[in-house]
Design an enzyme around this catalytic site. Structure first.
Site, PDB file in Angstrom:
ATOM      1  N   ASP A  74       0.944  -0.666   0.121  1.00  0.00           N
ATOM      2  CA  ASP A  74       0.139   0.012   0.235  1.00  0.00           C
ATOM      3  C   ASP A  74       0.899   1.372   0.345  1.00  0.00           C
ATOM      4  OD1 ASP A  74      -1.619   2.128   1.073  1.00  0.00           O
ATOM      5  OD2 ASP A  74      -3.359   0.321   0.924  1.00  0.00           O
ATOM      6  N   ASP A  84      -6.779   6.046  -8.568  1.00  0.00           N
ATOM      7  CA  ASP A  84      -9.063   6.547  -8.269  1.00  0.00           C
ATOM      8  C   ASP A  84      -8.763   8.053  -8.346  1.00  0.00           C
ATOM      9  OD1 ASP A  84     -11.196   6.223  -7.531  1.00  0.00           O
ATOM     10  OD2 ASP A  84     -11.147   4.630  -6.797  1.00  0.00           O
ATOM     11  N   LYS A  88     -16.042  12.525  -4.141  1.00  0.00           N
ATOM     12  CA  LYS A  88     -16.755  12.656  -3.514  1.00  0.00           C
ATOM     13  C   LYS A  88     -15.345  13.491  -2.279  1.00  0.00           C
ATOM     14  CE  LYS A  88     -20.042   9.588  -3.144  1.00  0.00           C
ATOM     15  NZ  LYS A  88     -20.729   8.159  -2.838  1.00  0.00           N
ATOM     16  N   THR A 138      -0.588   3.631 -20.046  1.00  0.00           N
ATOM     17  CA  THR A 138      -0.882   3.317 -19.417  1.00  0.00           C
ATOM     18  C   THR A 138      -2.389   2.415 -20.962  1.00  0.00           C
ATOM     19  OG1 THR A 138      -2.541   4.789 -19.088  1.00  0.00           O
ATOM     20  CG2 THR A 138      -0.419   4.924 -17.777  1.00  0.00           C
TER      21      THR A 138
END
EC number: 2.1.1.33
Lengths: 220, 220
Positions: free
Chosen positions: A96, A118, A122, A191
């Site tokens: 991570d 990502d 929100k 990509t």
């Protein structure tokens, strides 16, 4: 990214410890030994299926590359790609990005790539965006002075946010492109996402963001 | 902007000294007296035909506005517009932005608008762009602490350059919009150019750029 459940991924990764490095914290500060040579180290956070970094490693044999990806089901594809290409200058971490400081020493990294990460649109998920200030603080530590971030995305909202976040942190923006595929930028490695979006005629946004040196901060 | 020769413009301007202020240097530090009231002062550099600032002055009667435009043949239209609308909170200067410090005292201005300014695309003309660092240095002086620049353009290259220039200067970018007319930004007042370009479906770019306070610079 759509995640397929691949129960065999963990085993496949475990069987290739020369490509996906186990216990990466043990190499902290000594990645040149893991690669068996002294070379600038470029890393990619959220490396996905590895098309970008595999392409980069082919085009830049003089650089050591490490891709970090927390989803094994995705990373396994990156690993297979790297193996197939027989690249000795490309490794991966099944980790991570949040734990970045566990794996790299201060100033060990020369460049950091963030590609099509990502967007977490929100507002309450702002802290998860890889261009949020807490991540920038970690990048600043592992990057050497004058090291920079190369950032690409198709997501307009994430790009707008990131320009704010970079500038608020005091970073300097270079080579901003608001339509990468219709610009004079050379040597772009695409990509998977980028190929897909570009085919649909969508804009790709790109910029480089450099941390201000102590001297530059002092002169403000 | 296409400039038509209007030999009568100079006379027309001279005949309206209550709208286009003569010898503006004499009001430096005292613009509230020129307007006859204390109110925040917003200025626009390169105000063109004045559609934006006339609209702003109508919508924000609580603000004193000044538009600066060096071409009399263009400014005369802005002047006629302001007269027609009988706005008492809008004045113009028939001056060059380069001389900004002659007209405004330190910290006298609360906000500065740059709209659809000449992009000067050639690298050797960089110094003429109104977002070049030498101009930013002047804006920083006349703006009060926490004062900001509101910048709009249809020119992708100028916007890309300006993001670099603002960030290099240490400014913080807020509310970046890479497609203003398809965003949730409210209260947008369009310039002539903007109306024209928007009708053609072209993107309008916008951002706000704030100078870093001494404290903010110190904390970098």
């Amino acid at each position: 990214m759509r995640l397929r459940n691949k129960p065999w991924a963990r085993d496949a990764i475990a069987q290739n410890p020369d490509v996906v490095i186990q216990q990466p914290a043990t190499w902290k500060g000594n990645w040149h030994r893991c690669f068996g040579r002294q070379a600038p180290l470029y890393i990619e956070v959220g490396t996905g299926k590895g098309q970008f970094l595999t392409g980069m490693a082919k085009h830049h044999p003089e650089i050591n590359f490490i891709g970090i990806e927390r989803y094994e089901s995705v990373l396994v594809t990156a690993m297979e790609r790297a193996k197939e290409a027989e690249l000795t200058n490309l490794k991966f971490l099944s980790e991570d990005v949040y734990d970045l400081l566990d794996f790299f020493a201060d100033g060990e990294v020369s460049r950091l790539f963030i590609n099509f990460t990502d967007p977490w649109p929100k507002k309450r998920h702002e802290k998860r965006r890889l261009t949020y200030k807490d991540f920038l603080a970690k990048y600043e530590i592992v990057l050497k002075e004058k090291g920079d971030i190369h950032f690409k995305t198709d997501n307009q909202g994430l790009f707008e946010y990131s320009l704010h976040s970079f500038s608020k942190y005091g970073m300097i923006l270079h080579n901003v492109s608001l339509d990468l595929h219709n610009s004079d930028f050379e040597g772009n490695i695409m990509t998977e996402y980028e190929e897909k979006f570009a085919k649909k005629g969508m804009r790709i946004y790109r910029c480089e963001a450099q941390f201000r040196t102590n001297e530059e901060s002092h002169n403000l």
